[in-house]
Design a protein around this motif. Structure first.
Motif, PDB file in Angstrom:
ATOM      1  N   ILE A   4      13.409  -3.544 105.009  1.00 47.03           N
ATOM      2  CA  ILE A   4      13.034  -2.827 106.222  1.00 47.03           C
ATOM      3  C   ILE A   4      14.043  -1.726 106.511  1.00 47.03           C
ATOM      4  O   ILE A   4      15.253  -1.888 106.291  1.00 47.03           O
ATOM      5  CB  ILE A   4      12.951  -3.802 107.414  1.00 47.03           C
ATOM      6  CG1 ILE A   4      11.922  -4.885 107.133  1.00 47.03           C
ATOM      7  CG2 ILE A   4      12.599  -3.059 108.703  1.00 47.03           C
ATOM      8  CD1 ILE A   4      11.822  -5.922 108.226  1.00 47.03           C
ATOM      9  N   SER A   5      13.552  -0.599 107.019  1.00 47.42           N
ATOM     10  CA  SER A   5      14.415   0.504 107.433  1.00 47.42           C
ATOM     11  C   SER A   5      14.384   0.638 108.949  1.00 47.42           C
ATOM     12  O   SER A   5      13.393   0.274 109.604  1.00 47.42           O
ATOM     13  CB  SER A   5      13.953   1.823 106.799  1.00 47.42           C
ATOM     14  OG  SER A   5      14.019   1.753 105.397  1.00 47.42           O
ATOM     15  N   SER A   6      15.445   1.179 109.506  1.00 48.21           N
ATOM     16  CA  SER A   6      15.530   1.351 110.954  1.00 48.21           C
ATOM     17  C   SER A   6      14.697   2.542 111.411  1.00 48.21           C
ATOM     18  O   SER A   6      14.474   3.492 110.661  1.00 48.21           O
ATOM     19  CB  SER A   6      16.986   1.541 111.383  1.00 48.21           C
ATOM     20  OG  SER A   6      17.522   2.729 110.835  1.00 48.21           O
ATOM     21  N   THR A   7      14.240   2.466 112.661  1.00 53.53           N
ATOM     22  CA  THR A   7      13.575   3.609 113.282  1.00 53.53           C
ATOM     23  C   THR A   7      14.532   4.397 114.169  1.00 53.53           C
ATOM     24  O   THR A   7      14.261   5.551 114.506  1.00 53.53           O
ATOM     25  CB  THR A   7      12.375   3.155 114.122  1.00 53.53           C
ATOM     26  OG1 THR A   7      12.837   2.284 115.162  1.00 53.53           O
ATOM     27  CG2 THR A   7      11.368   2.410 113.272  1.00 53.53           C
ATOM     28  N   ARG A   8      15.632   3.780 114.546  1.00 53.26           N
ATOM     29  CA  ARG A   8      16.649   4.450 115.355  1.00 53.26           C
ATOM     30  C   ARG A   8      17.972   3.722 115.167  1.00 53.26           C
ATOM     31  O   ARG A   8      17.993   2.492 115.026  1.00 53.26           O
ATOM     32  CB  ARG A   8      16.249   4.450 116.836  1.00 53.26           C
ATOM     33  CG  ARG A   8      17.119   5.287 117.777  1.00 53.26           C
ATOM     34  CD  ARG A   8      17.069   6.769 117.411  1.00 53.26           C
ATOM     35  NE  ARG A   8      15.721   7.303 117.417  1.00 53.26           N
ATOM     36  CZ  ARG A   8      15.144   7.883 118.467  1.00 53.26           C
ATOM     37  NH1 ARG A   8      15.806   7.987 119.612  1.00 53.26           N
ATOM     38  NH2 ARG A   8      13.913   8.372 118.371  1.00 53.26           N
ATOM     39  N   SER A   9      19.074   4.455 115.171  1.00 56.11           N
ATOM     40  CA  SER A   9      20.391   3.827 115.097  1.00 56.11           C
ATOM     41  C   SER A   9      21.384   4.652 115.887  1.00 56.11           C
ATOM     42  O   SER A   9      21.172   5.846 116.130  1.00 56.11           O
ATOM     43  CB  SER A   9      20.857   3.678 113.643  1.00 56.11           C
ATOM     44  OG  SER A   9      21.026   4.948 113.035  1.00 56.11           O
ATOM     45  N   LEU A  10      22.470   4.008 116.303  1.00 55.33           N
ATOM     46  CA  LEU A  10      23.529   4.724 117.006  1.00 55.33           C
ATOM     47  C   LEU A  10      24.851   4.011 116.778  1.00 55.33           C
ATOM     48  O   LEU A  10      24.889   2.829 116.423  1.00 55.33           O
ATOM     49  CB  LEU A  10      23.214   4.836 118.500  1.00 55.33           C
ATOM     50  CG  LEU A  10      22.925   3.557 119.304  1.00 55.33           C
ATOM     51  CD1 LEU A  10      24.195   2.954 119.872  1.00 55.33           C
ATOM     52  CD2 LEU A  10      21.954   3.859 120.433  1.00 55.33           C
ATOM     53  N   ASN A  11      25.938   4.747 116.971  1.00 55.73           N
ATOM     54  CA  ASN A  11      27.275   4.195 116.801  1.00 55.73           C
ATOM     55  C   ASN A  11      27.894   3.890 118.152  1.00 55.73           C
ATOM     56  O   ASN A  11      27.757   4.652 119.111  1.00 55.73           O
ATOM     57  CB  ASN A  11      28.165   5.171 116.036  1.00 55.73           C
ATOM     58  CG  ASN A  11      27.731   5.325 114.593  1.00 55.73           C
ATOM     59  OD1 ASN A  11      27.090   6.301 114.223  1.00 55.73           O
ATOM     60  ND2 ASN A  11      28.074   4.342 113.771  1.00 55.73           N
ATOM     61  N   LEU A  12      28.584   2.758 118.221  1.00 51.20           N
ATOM     62  CA  LEU A  12      29.219   2.301 119.452  1.00 51.20           C
ATOM     63  C   LEU A  12      30.698   2.666 119.452  1.00 51.20           C
ATOM     64  O   LEU A  12      31.291   2.943 118.408  1.00 51.20           O
ATOM     65  CB  LEU A  12      29.048   0.791 119.593  1.00 51.20           C
ATOM     66  CG  LEU A  12      27.611   0.262 119.488  1.00 51.20           C
ATOM     67  CD1 LEU A  12      27.603  -1.263 119.587  1.00 51.20           C
ATOM     68  CD2 LEU A  12      26.730   0.859 120.574  1.00 51.20           C
ATOM     69  N   ASP A  13      31.292   2.638 120.629  1.00 57.91           N
ATOM     70  CA  ASP A  13      32.717   2.964 120.751  1.00 57.91           C
ATOM     71  C   ASP A  13      33.608   1.819 120.303  1.00 57.91           C
ATOM     72  O   ASP A  13      34.721   2.044 119.833  1.00 57.91           O
ATOM     73  CB  ASP A  13      33.045   3.337 122.201  1.00 57.91           C
ATOM     74  CG  ASP A  13      32.400   4.645 122.625  1.00 57.91           C
ATOM     75  OD1 ASP A  13      32.154   5.493 121.740  1.00 57.91           O
ATOM     76  OD2 ASP A  13      32.144   4.825 123.834  1.00 57.91           O
ATOM     77  N   LEU A  14      33.118   0.571 120.484  1.00 54.73           N
ATOM     78  CA  LEU A  14      33.902  -0.614 120.128  1.00 54.73           C
ATOM     79  C   LEU A  14      33.055  -1.528 119.250  1.00 54.73           C
ATOM     80  O   LEU A  14      31.826  -1.471 119.271  1.00 54.73           O
ATOM     81  CB  LEU A  14      34.350  -1.356 121.397  1.00 54.73           C
ATOM     82  CG  LEU A  14      35.380  -0.668 122.281  1.00 54.73           C
ATOM     83  CD1 LEU A  14      35.595  -1.457 123.574  1.00 54.73           C
ATOM     84  CD2 LEU A  14      36.701  -0.486 121.548  1.00 54.73           C
ATOM     85  N   PRO A  15      33.688  -2.431 118.495  1.00 52.58           N
ATOM     86  CA  PRO A  15      32.930  -3.333 117.613  1.00 52.58           C
ATOM     87  C   PRO A  15      32.049  -4.309 118.398  1.00 52.58           C
ATOM     88  O   PRO A  15      32.542  -5.004 119.300  1.00 52.58           O
ATOM     89  CB  PRO A  15      34.035  -4.088 116.858  1.00 52.58           C
ATOM     90  CG  PRO A  15      35.238  -3.210 116.941  1.00 52.58           C
ATOM     91  CD  PRO A  15      35.150  -2.556 118.282  1.00 52.58           C
ATOM     92  N   PRO A  16      30.749  -4.397 118.077  1.00 47.02           N
ATOM     93  CA  PRO A  16      29.847  -5.300 118.793  1.00 47.02           C
ATOM     94  C   PRO A  16      29.912  -6.727 118.253  1.00 47.02           C
ATOM     95  O   PRO A  16      29.875  -6.952 117.040  1.00 47.02           O
ATOM     96  CB  PRO A  16      28.467  -4.686 118.527  1.00 47.02           C
ATOM     97  CG  PRO A  16      28.610  -4.022 117.197  1.00 47.02           C
ATOM     98  CD  PRO A  16      30.042  -3.542 117.119  1.00 47.02           C
ATOM     99  N   SER A  17      30.010  -7.682 119.158  1.00 49.00           N
ATOM    100  CA  SER A  17      30.107  -9.093 118.770  1.00 49.00           C
ATOM    101  C   SER A  17      28.860  -9.886 119.117  1.00 49.00           C
ATOM    102  O   SER A  17      28.623 -10.952 118.546  1.00 49.00           O
ATOM    103  CB  SER A  17      31.315  -9.738 119.464  1.00 49.00           C
ATOM    104  OG  SER A  17      31.214  -9.582 120.873  1.00 49.00           O
ATOM    105  N   CYS A  18      28.028  -9.412 120.065  1.00 48.14           N
ATOM    106  CA  CYS A  18      26.856 -10.163 120.485  1.00 48.14           C
ATOM    107  C   CYS A  18      25.869  -9.231 121.178  1.00 48.14           C
ATOM    108  O   CYS A  18      26.235  -8.141 121.630  1.00 48.14           O
ATOM    109  CB  CYS A  18      27.236 -11.314 121.426  1.00 48.14           C
ATOM    110  SG  CYS A  18      28.167 -10.798 122.891  1.00 48.14           S
TER     111      CYS A  18
END
Length: 416
Positions: A4-18
């Motif tokens: 599967i490929s993404s339809t949208r993505s973005l980068n966060l400022d901090l590492p996501p844990s949940c």
């Protein structure tokens, strides 16, 4: 197996844990982040690296205890056209976030979010609005449940009691936290003056990674399953009829070859799905007495950190971090669709099926089938969740830690 490929993505400022979608306002979801401040000797991740041969948080706790952790709680809205809108950010400069779960008990309590912190507390938030009428996360205080040097690794709301939350701790304890308020009509966990009593249910010799409630009988007896870095899956029963008292039932160190990181009880007698650092997902028959057996298992290529139900004819029990079931049983075949966050292997969608081998036989045959994989994440996939919705097409948001990536993608369970 579909890729599967993404339809949208973005980068966060901090590492996501949940990550967690709001069950009553399904366009909204929160992402918790975890940042371990600069050190040449420490890992920048919330989970143990035992699966990769590194020291765990338990083993090098003396080093990490002196370090500062911080994070944030980010609220997003998912709009038509696959737009992901940043709504608000609530910084947490004094602690990092390891888990976040919305309360299923909304009547009289509203949309309440419990957050597991790196400083031994549960932080509470609910949804409010700012001066412009936009949604925001409103802090409702915190409850210290253990030493500030101990991490709260995971949490689960009690399936039938709004005043009780189960937690697992980095020192191995599995606890029930009961909130007690003297002010009638005041939402319990949002009352900053309310006290919390903490009862240890049982302990692991290393970090306790996950817990799940297995339901409550007419006598007020609840089962609590937990898994730890010590390879152990264990069950205790808790009597809540008066004061909370626990009774150990069994421990199993035979089945898993590495730490037990995810637990998902099925709404069927004595059946449990587990995830482990040993890269396997397993269906286990776990009667209260007698030997536990693996009924089905499959290697997923990465440590199985979180499990969620997509659509099922065998739903997870309420309070066991499962999505609602929307598919009825059909014929002699029962099935469950599962979303698995597989750490360094990305995300998998599986189908667990059960059917009788033959009409004259009573024995059931179980099997996992990997239907799809999402592999755009280039680092640890700790958090994935599904938007609550009707229909067969499921909208999924998944995250990865080191590359700080958030992706939106879809899967049609009706096509399987």
């Amino acid at each position: 197996m579909t890729s599967i490929s993404s339809t949208r993505s973005l980068n966060l400022d901090l590492p996501p844990s949940c990550i967690a979608f709001c069950p009553t306002q399904p366009r909204l979801f929160v992402v918790g982040t975890y940042h371990l401040h600069d050190s040449t000797t420490a890992k920048e991740e919330p989970a143990s690296s035992a699966a990769e041969g590194e020291a765990s948080d338990h083993e090098d706790g003396a080093v990490e205890a002196a370090q500062k952790r911080s994070g944030s709680l980010i609220l997003y809205e998912l709009l038509d056209g696959d737009e992901i809108i940043h709504v608000a950010t609530e910084p947490t400069p004094d602690f990092a976030i390891l888990d976040a779960q919305w309360s299923p008990h909304t009547a009289g309590h509203g949309e309440l979010l419990a957050v597991a912190t790196s400083t031994g507390s549960l932080a509470l938030y609910d949804l409010g609005t700012n001066d412009h009428g936009s949604k925001r996360l409103v802090p409702r205080g915190s409850k210290q449940i253990c030493e500030a040097s101990t991490l709260v690794l995971s949490l689960a709301w009690h399936p039938s009691r709004a005043d009780v939350v189960g937690v697992t701790l980095s020192d191995g304890r599995v606890c029930l936290c009961a909130c007690e308020s003297s002010r009638e009509g005041r939402p319990l966990w949002a009352d900053e003056e309310a006290s919390v009593s903490v009862t240890t249910v049982h302990e692991h010799s290393l970090e306790a990674w996950a817990l799940a409630f297995t339901g409550r009988d007419d006598d007020g007896i609840t089962g609590i399953l937990s898994g730890g870095d010590d390879l152990t899956l264990q069950l205790s029963t808790v009597d809540e009829s008066r004061t909370i008292t626990s009774t150990p039932r069994w421990q199993d160190r035979r089945i898993h070859q590495a730490g037990v990181t995810a637990i998902f009880p099925l709404d069927a007698p004595n059946l449990i799905v587990t995830g482990s650092y040993d890269d396997h997902i397993r269906l286990i028959a776990a009667p209260s007495t007698g030997r536990r057996r693996v009924l089905a298992e499959v290697h997923l290529g990465g440590g199985v950190w979180r499990l969620k139900a997509l659509v099922s004819g065998l739903p997870g029990r309420e309070g066991a971090a499962a999505s609602p079931a929307t598919t009825a049983l059909s014929g002699s075949t029962r099935s469950l669709f599962i979303l698995a966050s597989c750490m360094h292997a990305g995300t998998r969608i599986l189908k667990l099926s059960c059917s009788q081998q033959a009409e004259e036989e009573e024995e059931e045959s179980w099997a996992f089938k990997v239907l799809a994989r999402f592999e755009e994440h280039k680092s640890m996939n700790y958090g994935s969740d599904m938007q609550p919705s009707e229909g067969s097409v499921r909208t999924i948001v998944s995250t990865s830690f080191y590359d700080r990536l958030l992706c939106l993608w879809r899967f049609d369970v009706g096509a399987e």
